[in-house]
Design an enzyme around this catalytic site. Structure first.
Site, PDB file in Angstrom:
ATOM      1  N   SER A 151       0.896  -1.058   0.176  1.00 29.91           N
ATOM      2  CA  SER A 151       0.087  -0.100  -0.100  1.00 29.91           C
ATOM      3  C   SER A 151       1.176   1.149  -0.096  1.00 29.91           C
ATOM      4  CB  SER A 151      -0.934  -0.002   1.278  1.00 29.91           C
ATOM      5  OG  SER A 151      -1.745  -0.910   1.242  1.00 29.91           O
TER       6      SER A 151
ATOM      7  N   LYS B  26      -6.867   1.905  -3.122  1.00 28.89           N
ATOM      8  CA  LYS B  26      -6.545   1.241  -1.966  1.00 28.89           C
ATOM      9  C   LYS B  26      -6.892   2.276  -0.934  1.00 28.89           C
ATOM     10  CE  LYS B  26      -5.396  -1.434   1.301  1.00 28.89           C
ATOM     11  NZ  LYS B  26      -4.238  -2.244   1.490  1.00 28.89           N
TER      12      LYS B  26
ATOM     13  N   LYS C  62      -0.236   3.751   8.529  1.00 33.07           N
ATOM     14  CA  LYS C  62       0.525   4.479   7.306  1.00 33.07           C
ATOM     15  C   LYS C  62      -0.384   4.577   6.065  1.00 33.07           C
ATOM     16  CE  LYS C  62       1.911   1.768   4.045  1.00 33.07           C
ATOM     17  NZ  LYS C  62       2.350   0.550   3.057  1.00 33.07           N
TER      18      LYS C  62
END
Length: 292
Positions: free
Chosen positions: A94, A169, A237
């Site tokens: 990601s 995402k 994150k």
């Protein structure tokens, strides 16, 4: 026969690498900094190596599954320097879209290709090979590796140009993050009011409140199982990436900012490497109860 490479065989990466090995029919060289992961991959029939250079120099398609933007950038630069022309890099990590869009022309200039292919579905989906995969990059390159990507997922979707997979995402994890916070808050609230959380779960799980987060995470919360199938640190994150990308676009994402605040509190409490469902601990702390 193409030789494939896989770098980053952690909680998600190892089962994904195993599925590519099992389903693709190609030899796969796997690298991870942890010897235990390499041993497990070798036991599954893969070619394990303790030197990433063996992947860079020998593989035509290289898959990445790494936890940090900096690691992705570093590894891609190593592939550019040490790999061979024609190499296709598929980044399952990601990664911040800006990082991918910076690397994309550099990879192309080296005669290679880069496809951003982040996944959703957690450890369960990685093991079962049923992940959802969102891809960005050159369409013709995507079509070339779509079958290999399909070894890890039940749905592989081309989203658009470089970085579009990673934007998808971020949107996915913004929604998941809001669900995690909503479920945690609601179950803590209900316990505070005197309800049995297990009874509540069975009462509402087939109604409009039903979602995959509640189905998977509430049983873990009730049984006090915070072992990580998806670490808060990784989701944090993504939420930081979403916040930064929103700033770059000049828009506000207040719900996601709230989610990130709770994740940051978990970080401050030293709980960042627990499962996402451990976010309930912040609400338990604030309300003076325990959901069990």
């Amino acid at each position: 026969m193409k030789k494939l490479g896989f770098i980053g065989m952690g909680i998600m990466g190892l089962p994904m690498a195993k599925n590519i090995l099992k389903k693709s029919g190609h030899p796969v060289i796997g690298f991870d900094v942890m010897e235990a992961s390499r041993e497990k991959f070798a036991e599954a029939g893969g070619i394990a190596t303790g030197d990433a250079k063996a992947v860079y120099e020998n593989c035509e398609v290289i898959f990445l599954c790494l936890p940090k933007n900096e690691l992705v950038e570093s590894v891609v630069n190593d592939i550019i320097a040490q790999g061979k022309k024609g190499t296709i890099i598929v980044d399952f990590s990601s990664t911040f879209p800006g990082v991918i869009r910076k690397l994309y022309p550099e990879v192309k200039a080296a005669g290679m290709s880069l496809i951003d292919s982040p996944v959703s579905g957690g450890e369960t989906g990685a093991i079962a090979g049923t992940l959802v995969v969102m891809c960005g990059g050159d369409k013709e390159v995507f079509e070339e590796v779509k079958g290999l990507i399909g070894c890890v997922g039940s749905r592989v979707t081309y989203m658009g140009s470089s970085g579009c997979g990673d934007v998808a995402k971020l949107a996915n994890n913004m929604i998941v993050g809001c669900n995690l916070i909503a479920v945690s808050e609601a179950f803590a609230f209900a316990v505070k009011a005197g309800l049995d959380p297990e009874v509540l779960f069975h009462a509402i799980k087939d109604g409009f409140a039903q979602n995959a987060v509640m189905d998977l995470k509430v049983p873990k919360i009730i049984s006090r199982d915070f072992s990580a199938s998806a670490r808060i640190a990784v989701h944090q994150k993504d939420m930081k990436n979403a916040t930064k990308f929103a700033e770059d676009m000049g828009v506000e994402i207040p719900m996601s900012a709230l989610v990130l605040n709770y994740m940051n509190r978990m970080d401050e409490a030293g709980l960042i490497n627990e499962d996402q469902c451990a976010l309930v601990k912040m609400f338990e702390q604030d309300m003076g109860i325990e959901v069990k």
